[in-house]
Design a protein around this motif. Structure first.
Motif, mmCIF file in Angstrom:
data_model
loop_
_atom_site.group_PDB
_atom_site.id
_atom_site.type_symbol
_atom_site.label_atom_id
_atom_site.label_comp_id
_atom_site.label_asym_id
_atom_site.label_seq_id
_atom_site.Cartn_x
_atom_site.Cartn_y
_atom_site.Cartn_z
ATOM 1 N N VAL A 173 60.256 -31.002 35.134
ATOM 2 C CA VAL A 173 59.518 -31.918 35.684
ATOM 3 C C VAL A 173 58.192 -31.827 35.171
ATOM 4 N N SER A 174 57.558 -30.799 35.407
ATOM 5 C CA SER A 174 56.249 -30.302 35.303
ATOM 6 C C SER A 174 55.961 -30.580 33.707
ATOM 7 N N ALA A 175 56.791 -30.017 32.818
ATOM 8 C CA ALA A 175 56.631 -30.396 31.391
ATOM 9 C C ALA A 175 56.501 -32.038 31.090
ATOM 10 N N SER A 176 57.422 -32.465 31.798
ATOM 11 C CA SER A 176 57.394 -33.990 31.560
ATOM 12 C C SER A 176 56.160 -34.707 31.802
ATOM 13 N N TYR A 177 55.515 -34.458 33.215
ATOM 14 C CA TYR A 177 54.486 -34.928 33.776
ATOM 15 C C TYR A 177 53.381 -34.707 32.604
ATOM 16 N N ARG A 178 53.279 -33.423 32.347
ATOM 17 C CA ARG A 178 52.166 -33.037 31.679
ATOM 18 C C ARG A 178 52.069 -33.731 30.365
ATOM 19 N N LEU A 179 53.353 -33.714 29.544
ATOM 20 C CA LEU A 179 53.251 -34.522 28.237
ATOM 21 C C LEU A 179 53.166 -36.045 28.380
ATOM 22 N N SER A 180 53.724 -36.654 29.526
ATOM 23 C CA SER A 180 53.812 -38.089 29.738
ATOM 24 C C SER A 180 52.516 -38.568 30.098
ATOM 25 N N PHE A 181 51.790 -38.030 31.092
ATOM 26 C CA PHE A 181 50.857 -38.573 31.959
ATOM 27 C C PHE A 181 49.429 -37.918 31.843
ATOM 28 N N PHE A 182 49.812 -36.392 32.202
ATOM 29 C CA PHE A 182 48.547 -35.589 32.488
ATOM 30 C C PHE A 182 47.524 -35.259 31.298
ATOM 31 N N SER A 183 48.304 -35.141 30.256
ATOM 32 C CA SER A 183 47.477 -34.647 29.073
ATOM 33 C C SER A 183 46.901 -36.082 28.206
ATOM 34 N N GLN A 184 47.322 -37.264 28.780
ATOM 35 C CA GLN A 184 47.055 -38.356 28.023
ATOM 36 C C GLN A 184 45.658 -38.819 28.974
ATOM 37 N N PRO A 185 44.558 -39.096 28.301
ATOM 38 C CA PRO A 185 43.309 -39.668 29.151
ATOM 39 C C PRO A 185 43.736 -41.191 29.924
ATOM 40 N N ASP A 186 43.311 -41.319 31.063
ATOM 41 C CA ASP A 186 43.410 -42.250 31.705
ATOM 42 C C ASP A 186 42.287 -43.069 31.484
ATOM 43 N N SER A 187 42.122 -44.484 32.099
ATOM 44 C CA SER A 187 41.352 -45.515 31.862
ATOM 45 C C SER A 187 39.895 -44.923 31.744
ATOM 46 N N ALA A 188 39.828 -43.928 32.444
ATOM 47 C CA ALA A 188 38.395 -43.305 32.723
ATOM 48 C C ALA A 188 37.992 -42.089 31.833
ATOM 49 N N GLY A 189 39.028 -41.852 30.919
ATOM 50 C CA GLY A 189 38.918 -40.837 30.105
ATOM 51 C C GLY A 189 39.379 -39.421 30.723
#
Length: 368
Positions: A173-189
Motif C-alpha cells: 500500500v505504501s509503495a502504491s501511494y508513493r508512486l500514484s500520489f505522493f511522488s506526483q506534484p499536486d496543484s500547489a507543486g
C-alpha cells in the motif's frame, strides 16, 4: 535533557516543527514522542487508549499539542485530526502488533494495519501541510526463505500469520501511494516523501504488552510466578527501542531535505544481538536472578523460526548504524524495570541521554 543539546540532533530539523505520531500511547510511540519532545518538536498523537497499566505514555506525562484518542479505522476521525493539527511530518506507528492476537482476530488486524493505513494516507493527501511520512512496519514482512546474511530490502514480501501478512500488505500500500500520489506534484507543486522502516524485535523499559518476552519475564519476576516460555529456539534480531527510532528520525530528516530516501529501509542490531529466545532469557536471568522460567510444550501458532536483517543499505546510504551491543541493551532494559519496580524511578530520559552520548562518541553524524 537540555544539557546534552538534543535539539541540535538530526541537523536541528525537528525543532519547532509540527510532528504527528500515530500510536503514541504504545511502546515505540511513547519513546519516539519523548525523543521528539526533547528535540524541540511540537508533538501531537493519534492513537487508542493504552491497553496496559502501567503505561509508559502515562508515566512520561509529556506535554503535547494534541492527544487524539481516535481509531485509525474511522476515516473521518483521522481526517479531522490532521486538519486540526496540520502536521509537517507524520510517523506512523499505530498497529495491531501482536502475532498471536492476529490469529485470534485476523479481521481486526487487517482492518487496523491495512485499512487504517489507507485512511491515514487519504488524510495525508488532503492535508496541505504534510511534507514527509515514515511508516514503521516490521522485519516480519519478508517471505520466509533462506537468506544468508539476513533479509535485504529487495527480498520478496510475504507473511504466514495474519500480522506478518498485514504488514507486508502495508508495504505494498505504501509503495502504491508513493508512486500514484505522493511522488506526483499536486496543484500547489507539493510532493510528499514517504519511506517505510523495517526493524527487528525491540526491547527496553516501558513495554508492558501481552505475549512479548521481556514484559512477560518482568511480570513473572515481579509476581514470583514462573514464565511459560514458548519457542526458545526461535531466533530474532534484538535491539533497544532507541535504535530503530534513530533510523526513523534520520529518514524524516532526509525526507524533509528532499533527499531520495522514499523507499524501504532495514534497521537491525549488530550481529551479536541476533540470538535465540532462550539465550536472551539466560542473559536476562544473569542480571535479574528472580526470573523463573518453565517451558510450554503445547502446540503453538506458527511464528517464523529465524529472522535476521541485512542493514547494509541503511549503513552505507543513510550513515545509520546501531549504537548499543547486546549486553548494553539487555542491561539497560533490566535496569529500567528494576528501578521502576524497586523505587518507582523512571529511567527513560536517562536512557535517551546515555544513548545520544554513546552515539556521539561513536561519531554518528545524526548525533553530532
Amino acid at each position: 535533557m537540555e544539557a546534552v543539546g538534543l535539539s541540535a540532533l538530526f541537523g536541528g530539523v525537528y525543532s519547532g516543527r509540527r510532528v504527528l505520531v500515530t500510536g503514541h500511547t504504545g511502546f515505540k510511540g511513547s519513546w519516539l514522542s519523548l525523543w521528539l519532545h526533547s528535540l524541540g518538536a511540537n508533538v501531537a498523537g493519534l492513537a487508542l487508549d493504552p491497553e496496559q497499566s502501567p503505561s509508559h505514555w502515562q508515566q512520561l506525562a509529556l506535554p503535547v499539542a494534541m492527544d487524539a484518542r481516535r481509531d485509525l479505522r474511522d476515516p473521518n476521525a483521522v481526517q479531522q485530526a490532521l486538519e486540526q493539527f496540520q502536521p509537517e511530518v507524520v510517523f506512523h506507528l499505530a498497529a495491531q502488533a501482536l502475532v498471536r492476537r492476529s490469529y485470534r482476530d485476523p479481521a481486526a488486524t487487517f482492518a487496523a494495519n491495512v485499512g487504517g493505513l489507507v485512511n491515514l494516507f487519504e488524510a495525508v493527501c488532503s492535508c496541505a501541510s504534510v511534507r514527509a511520512v515514515v511508516n514503521a512496519t516490521t522485519d516480519k514482512v519478508y517471505e520466509s526463505q533462506v537468506a544468508p546474511g539476513g533479509y535485504r530490502e529487495t527480498d520478496p514480501l510475504g507473511g504466514h500469520d495474519p500480522y506478518s501478512a498485514s504488514k507486508a500488505c502495508a508495504e505494498i500500500v505504501s509503495a502504491s501511494y508513493r508512486l500514484s500520489f505522493f511522488s506526483q506534484p499536486d496543484s500547489a507543486g507539493r510532493r510528499i516523501g514517504l519511506a517505510t522502516a523495517r526493524s527487528g524485535n525491540v526491547v527496553g523499559g516501558g513495554d508492558w504488552a501481552e505475549d512479548r518476552l521481556v514484559p512477560d519475564l518482568v511480570r513473572a519476576a515481579m509476581t514470583g510466578t514462573p514464565l511459560m516460555l514458548r519457542n526458545p529456539r526461535a531466533t530474532r534480531p534484538w535491539q533497544h527501542v532507541l535504535e530503530p527510532l534513530s533510523g526513523y528520525l534520520l529518514l524524516g530528516q532526509k525526507l524533509l531535505a528532499g533527499e531520495s530516501v522514499d523507499q524501504a529501509w532495514n534497521f537491525g542490531p549488530p550481529a551479536d544481538a541476533t540470538m535465540e529466545v532462550g539465550e536472551v532469557v539466560r542473559r536476562l536471568q544473569e542480571q535479574w536472578p528472580s526470573f523463573e522460567v518453565t517451558h510450554d510444550d503445547r502446540p503453538q501458532p506458527h511464528e517464523a523460526a529465524l529472522l535476521a536483517l541485512d542493514c547494509t543499505k541503511s549503513q552505507e546510504r543513510l550513515g545509520w548504524r546501531p549504537v548499543w551491543d547486546a549486553d548494553t541493551t539487555l542491561q539497560r532494559t533490566v535496569d529500567w524495570y528494576r528501578a521502576m519496580d524497586q523505587d518507582g524511578e523512571l529511567l527513560s530520559r536517562a536512557d535517551l541521554a546515555a544513548y545520544v552520548g554513546d552515539a556521539r562518541r561513536a561519531g554518528l553524524a545524526w548525533a553530532t
